[in-house]
Design an enzyme around this catalytic site. Structure first.
Site, short mmCIF file in Angstrom:
data_model
loop_
_atom_site.label_atom_id
_atom_site.label_comp_id
_atom_site.label_asym_id
_atom_site.label_seq_id
_atom_site.Cartn_x
_atom_site.Cartn_y
_atom_site.Cartn_z
CE LYS A 16 24.46 23.20 -12.96
NZ LYS A 16 24.54 23.14 -11.47
CE1 TYR A 56 19.27 23.23 -10.56
CE2 TYR A 56 19.59 25.20 -11.89
CZ TYR A 56 20.00 23.93 -11.48
OH TYR A 56 21.15 23.38 -12.00
CG ASN A 119 27.70 22.52 -9.70
OD1 ASN A 119 27.13 23.15 -10.58
ND2 ASN A 119 27.06 21.92 -8.71
CD GLU A 133 15.33 18.55 -14.85
OE1 GLU A 133 16.30 17.98 -15.38
OE2 GLU A 133 15.23 18.70 -13.61
P1 RTP Z 1 22.04 20.10 -10.42
O1 RTP Z 1 20.58 20.07 -10.03
O2 RTP Z 1 22.47 21.44 -10.95
O3 RTP Z 1 22.38 18.98 -11.33
O4 RTP Z 1 22.94 19.88 -9.12
P2 RTP Z 1 22.72 18.80 -7.95
O5 RTP Z 1 21.51 17.97 -8.22
O6 RTP Z 1 24.02 18.11 -7.75
O7 RTP Z 1 22.49 19.75 -6.70
P3 RTP Z 1 21.14 20.42 -6.19
O8 RTP Z 1 21.02 20.12 -4.74
O9 RTP Z 1 19.98 20.07 -7.07
O10 RTP Z 1 21.47 21.97 -6.32
C1 RTP Z 1 21.29 22.64 -7.55
C2 RTP Z 1 22.42 23.59 -7.79
O11 RTP Z 1 22.33 24.69 -6.88
C3 RTP Z 1 23.62 25.15 -6.54
N1 RTP Z 1 23.79 25.05 -5.09
N2 RTP Z 1 24.39 25.95 -4.39
N3 RTP Z 1 24.84 25.74 -0.79
C4 RTP Z 1 24.95 26.27 -1.99
O12 RTP Z 1 25.51 27.32 -2.18
C5 RTP Z 1 24.37 25.53 -3.11
N4 RTP Z 1 23.76 24.36 -3.03
C6 RTP Z 1 23.39 24.05 -4.30
C7 RTP Z 1 24.62 24.27 -7.27
O13 RTP Z 1 24.98 24.88 -8.52
C8 RTP Z 1 23.81 23.01 -7.52
O14 RTP Z 1 24.31 22.26 -8.62
MG MG Z 2 19.61 18.79 -8.70
#
Ligand code: RTP
Ligand code: MG
Length: 137
Positions: A16, A56, A119, A133
């Site tokens: 990112k 997303y 992150n 993707e």
């Molecule tokens: P990613 O898709 O980026 O690999 O991350 P992930 O699966 O671990 O998490 P996901 O639930 O898919 O969320 C995507 C990205 O959104 C941002 N986020 N912000 N509560 C919040 O403020 C929040 N929750 C999620 C994070 O950058 C997360 O990686």
């Molecule tokens: Mg994710």
């Protein structure tokens, strides 16, 4: 179930904008290389807003969605395709929990990040999403 875990898969890993700006691309690539996965594609890319929203789309409507799109489009990202046995789930383990404060030490987010909204790296959450993707880039 065991057979499924031993299948060769592809996943989409994206450093990112904060990871690129902080100079963490080499370290992130190195973790996946050392684990034994194979890099099959790589590109430095400025993600347009519509593609970030598509990437997303599962989070559309959530309160953090506009911030997330602003974050992902704030600077260049490094897009990668990685191949290997069980690479989708394994990459998620190497990356660590979404909130870096909950991510175990030894994971990328656990060692290198503090905030959920910064992150550093994305990994696909299923082989289907990995294919989808990679196909967009
Ligand atoms: P990613 O898709 O980026 O690999 O991350 P992930 O699966 O671990 O998490 P996901 O639930 O898919 O969320 C995507 C990205 O959104 C941002 N986020 N912000 N509560 C919040 O403020 C929040 N929750 C999620 C994070 O950058 C997360 O990686
Ligand atoms: Mg994710």
């Amino acid at each position: 179930l065991v057979a499924a875990m031993e299948e060769v898969e592809e996943t989409y890993i994206m450093v990112k904008p904060d990871g690129v700006q902080r100079g963490l691309v080499g370290e992130i690539i190195s973790r996946f290389e050392k684990k034994g996965f194979k890099l099959t594609g790589l590109k430095l890319f400025q993600c347009p807003k519509d593609l970030a929203e598509e990437h997303y789309k599962d989070h559309k409507g959530k309160p953090f969605f506009p911030k997330l799109i602003g974050y992902i489009t704030s600077g260049p990202v490094v897009c990668m395709a990685w191949e290997g046995i069980g690479v989708v789930a394994s990459a998620r383990k190497l990356i660590g929990a979404t909130n870096p404060l909950n991510a175990e030490p030894g994971t990328l987010r656990g060692d290198l990040a503090v905030q959920t909204g910064r992150n550093i790296v994305h990994g696909s959450d299923s082989p289907e999403n990995g294919k989808r993707e990679i196909g967009k880039i």
